[in-house]
Design an enzyme around this catalytic site. Structure first.
Site, PDB file in Angstrom:
ATOM      1  N   GLU A  72       0.799  -1.233   0.000  1.00 53.13           N
ATOM      2  CA  GLU A  72       0.000   0.000   0.000  1.00 53.13           C
ATOM      3  C   GLU A  72       0.835   1.288   0.000  1.00 53.13           C
ATOM      4  O   GLU A  72       0.539   2.215   0.739  1.00 53.13           O
ATOM      5  CB  GLU A  72      -0.917   0.016   1.242  1.00 53.13           C
ATOM      6  CG  GLU A  72      -1.875  -1.143   1.298  1.00 53.13           C
ATOM      7  CD  GLU A  72      -2.652  -1.220   2.607  1.00 53.13           C
ATOM      8  OE1 GLU A  72      -3.845  -1.496   2.562  1.00 53.13           O
ATOM      9  OE2 GLU A  72      -2.053  -1.021   3.683  1.00 53.13           O
TER      10      GLU A  72
HETATM   11  C1  TNX Z   1      -4.265  -3.997   4.995  1.00 52.27           C
HETATM   12  S1  TNX Z   1      -2.704  -6.448   4.557  1.00 52.27           S
HETATM   13  C2  TNX Z   1      -2.966  -3.772   5.406  1.00 52.27           C
HETATM   14  C3  TNX Z   1      -2.708  -3.315   6.779  1.00 52.27           C
HETATM   15  C4  TNX Z   1      -3.971  -3.138   7.552  1.00 52.27           C
HETATM   16  C5  TNX Z   1      -4.920  -4.262   7.229  1.00 52.27           C
HETATM   17  C6  TNX Z   1      -6.173  -4.266   8.017  1.00 52.27           C
HETATM   18  C7  TNX Z   1      -1.616  -5.392   4.329  1.00 52.27           C
HETATM   19  C8  TNX Z   1      -0.373  -5.831   3.724  1.00 52.27           C
HETATM   20  N1  TNX Z   1      -1.871  -4.093   4.661  1.00 52.27           N
HETATM   21  O1  TNX Z   1      -1.956  -2.122   6.762  1.00 52.27           O
HETATM   22  O2  TNX Z   1      -3.666  -3.131   8.897  1.00 52.27           O
HETATM   23  O3  TNX Z   1      -5.251  -4.182   5.862  1.00 52.27           O
HETATM   24  O4  TNX Z   1      -6.914  -5.428   7.801  1.00 52.27           O
END
Ligand code: TNX
Length: 514
Positions: free
Chosen positions: A326
Site C-alpha cells: 500500500e
Molecule cells: C491492509 S494487509 C494492510 C494493513 C492493515 C490491514 C487491516 C496489508 C499488507 N496491509 O496495513 O492493517 O489491511 O486489515
C-alpha cells in the site's frame, strides 16, 4: 532427621506399591484430540501411565532443553514433573527422546511409539522432538477409576508437516504489546505446531524496535499508537529475549519493517527521510497509504542499511520482511527502484527478503518471497512468474483481524466476515490458479491490531481460527475435514479454557456436546 528419612522412604515405597498394582488401562489411540491431525496414527488398545516415577530419558544433552519443556508440559496437564536423565541406550521404561535419525526426512518430522511401559519419541533434530511433545501433551488424558491416573493411549504415530513455513503475524505497531504478551502468543501458537512469528514492527502509528544508529525512531516514533495511547517499543535486549524464547520452541521470528509506505512514524522522527511534501505529524488514526520514504535520496539507503544491519544482528532466522504494501503515494518507478535497492541490502546481510505481494512489481527472483494478501491475484502470479516463492495469507480466510460475524465486538470487515468454517475450508494448493504446492513456502495468519488493544482481544480474534490454519499448514490435505475438525475443536475448547484463553465460541461448533 532420621525419622524424616524413614517417613520419606516409606511414602516412596507405598507409592511404588500403589503404582505397580495398577494394570494397564485399555484405551484407544485416535486423532480425536489432535490438532493438527498427524500423517499416520495406529492404535493398539492399551495405554502408558504417567506417574511420579515417570522419567524422561535423553540420548544426548542437546535435548536437555526440549526435554525440560516436555516435562513442564506434562506437569501442566497432570501436576507430575518427570525428571530428565541422560542414557546411553533406549530404556525399557519411561519416556525416551532421541534425535539421532528416522526414515522420514526433515527437521520437524517425528515418530512416537507408545507402549505400556515406555514411550519412544524419535526425530532427526530437536525441532522434531519439540513438535512431538505437543502431540504428546494433547494425548494425555485423565482416567478416573478407584484412583485418578494420567494415561496416553498406546500405538504409533508418524508425522511431518506439509509446509515448512506455518506462521502467524502480530502487528505491534497499531497497538503495542509487551514481551510478556508476545511470549504468551508464542506459547499458544507453538502448541499447534506454528513455527514462525512474524512481527510487524513499524507502521504509520509507531516504530517499535530500538535502532541504535537512529535513536529517534523509538524516542519520537515509538511514543504513540492508534487511539492516542502511549505506544512503546522493544529494546534490542528485550527483542533478543523474544527471539531466544521463540527459538527454544522452534519458532522463527521474522522482523518486518514496512517500507517505503507505512513509514509515518519514521519520517516524523527523521524528516529528511520524508518523501512527501507534507510535514509529518505523529498519527493515531487508522487510514493507510499516505506516507512514503524519499526513495531517490541516498540518506534513505543509509537508513535502510543501518536498520537491516541492526535487525539482522538481533534475529537468528533466515528472513527479513521489508513490507512493501500500500505505498499509494510512491510513484511506481520510485517504488520499484526502492525495492530493488532494498533487496540488495537484505542480501548483503545474508537474509532472504519477504515482502507483501506488491513487491512483485520489482526485479525479484527465486531468492525472494512474496506474501499474498491482496484482493486480486495479479501480483502473486507476477511474483511466481519471476520465480519467487509464495507465502499465502489470503485475506478472506487467514485475516485474523476480520470480524467473525457482524456482531463481533472487535475487528474489521473489509475482506468480509471470517467465521471459523471460512478460516478452515480452503485448500492452499488450489487457492490461486497457477500457484501450486511447488511454489508455496507456507501459510501465515496476520493479526492487524487497529481494533486490538489487550491480550484478551488478541485471544478472541486468534482463537480458534489459528488452529484451523495450523492444520491446513501441517496436515495432509486429504485428511482435512470440517466435520472431523469441528468435533476435535470442541475438545480444544476445553483445553483453551484450561489455559485461560478468551476464545470466540462460534455457534457453528457444538461446544457443549461433550
Ligand atoms: C491492509 S494487509 C494492510 C494493513 C492493515 C490491514 C487491516 C496489508 C499488507 N496491509 O496495513 O492493517 O489491511 O486489515
Amino acid at each position: 532427621m532420621i525419622k524424616k528419612t524413614i517417613t520419606a522412604l516409606t511414602l516412596g515405597m507405598l507409592m511404588q506399591l500403589g503404582v505397580s498394582c495398577q494394570k494397564p488401562i485399555p484405551a484407544q489411540l485416535s486423532s480425536d484430540n489432535l490438532i493438527p491431525l498427524p500423517v499416520q496414527i495406529q492404535a493398539d488398545g492399551s495405554s502408558y501411565l504417567i506417574n511420579e516415577k515417570t522419567i524422561i530419558y535423553i540420548d544426548d544433552t542437546e535435548l536437555t532443553e526440549v526435554a525440560n519443556l516436555l516435562s513442564q508440559q506434562i506437569k501442566g496437564r497432570t501436576g507430575i514433573t518427570p525428571k530428565v536423565m541422560t542414557t546411553e541406550q533406549a530404556p525399557s521404561k519411561g519416556i525416551y527422546l532421541s534425535a539421532s535419525g528416522i526414515e522420514t526426512k526433515g527437521e520437524e518430522a517425528y515418530q512416537i511409539k507408545i507402549g505400556e511401559k515406555a514411550i519412544q519419541i524419535l526425530a532427526n533434530h530437536p525441532a522434531g522432538i519439540f513438535r512431538a511433545s505437543q502431540t504428546i501433551e494433547q494425548l494425555i488424558s485423565k482416567h478416573v477409576a478407584e484412583t485418578v491416573s494420567w494415561i496416553i493411549p498406546s500405538g504409533a504415530i508418524s508425522d511431518y508437516p506439509q509446509f515448512e513455513y506455518r506462521g502467524m503475524m502480530l502487528d505491534v505497531s497499531r497497538h503495542f504489546f509487551g514481551v510478556k504478551d508476545v511470549k504468551r502468543v508464542i506459547d499458544l501458537a507453538a502448541s499447534y505446531k506454528i513455527n514462525v512469528l512474524h512481527m510487524h514492527l513499524s507502521d504509520d502509528q509507531g516504530w517499535r524496535i530500538e535502532i541504535k544508529s537512529w535513536p529517534k525512531l523509538t524516542s519520537v516514533g515509538g511514543q504513540t499508537q492508534v487511539g492516542g495511547g502511549k505506544g512503546g517499543f522493544y529494546t534490542q535486549e528485550q527483542f533478543k529475549d523474544i527471539v531466544a524464547y521463540a527459538k527454544q520452541r522452534y519458532i522463527t521470528i521474522v522482523p518486518e519493517i514496512d517500507m517505503p509506505g507505512h513509514t509515518n512514524a519514521a519520517v516524523v522522527a527523521y524528516p529528511e527521510l520524508n518523501g512527501t511534501k507534507k510535514k509529518a505529524e505523529l498519527y493515531t488514526g487508522t487510514k493507510v497509504g499516505f506516507s512514503t520514504l524519499a526513495t531517490r535520496k541516498e540518506v534513505t539507503y543509509q537508513f535502510v542499511d543501518d536498520v537491516v544491519r541492526e535487525l539482522a544482528a538481533i534475529t537468528d532466522g533466515p528472513y527479513i520482511h521489508i513490507g512493501g504494501d500500500e505505498s499509494h503515494v510512491t510513484k511506481l518507478d520510485d517504488y520499484i527502484y526502492f525495492i530493488n535497492r532494498t533487496k540488495e541490502i537484505v542480501k548483503k546481510y545474508n537474509k532472504t527478503m519477504i515482502g507483501w505481494d506488491e513487491i512483485a512489481h520489482a526485479d525479484i527472483d527465486e531468492t525472494d518471497i512474496v506474501q499474498y494478501w491482496s484482493r486480486e491475484t495479479k501480483n502473486v502470479k507476477m511474483g511466481v512468474n519471476k520465480g519467487a516463492k509464495v507465502l499465502l495469507s489470503p485475506n478472506k480466510h487467514t485475516y485474523l483481524d476480520m470480524k467473525y460475524n457482524k456482531d463481533s465486538r472487535i475487528g474489521l470487515d473489509w475482506a468480509g466476515l471470517v467465521e471459523v468454517d471460512q478460516a478452515y475450508n480452503w485448500n492452499p494448493e488450489t487457492l490461486v490458479e497457477g500457484v501450486g504446492k511447488e511454489n508455496i513456502l507456507g501459510i501465515e495468519s496476520p493479526l492487524w491490531t487497529e481494533t486490538v488493544e489487550t491480550m484478551d482481544d488478541i485471544e478472541y480474534l486468534v482463537f480458534p481460527r489459528l488452529l484451523g490454519h495450523a492444520e491446513l499448514g501441517w496436515s495432509p490435505v486429504e485428511k482435512q475435514n470440517w466435520e472431523s475438525y469441528k468435533v476435535r475443536l470442541v475438545k480444544h475448547g476445553k483445553r483453551l479454557e484450561e489455559l485461560g484463553v478468551d476464545f470466540y465460541k462460534s455457534k457453528l461448533i457444538p461446544w457443549d456436546s461433550e
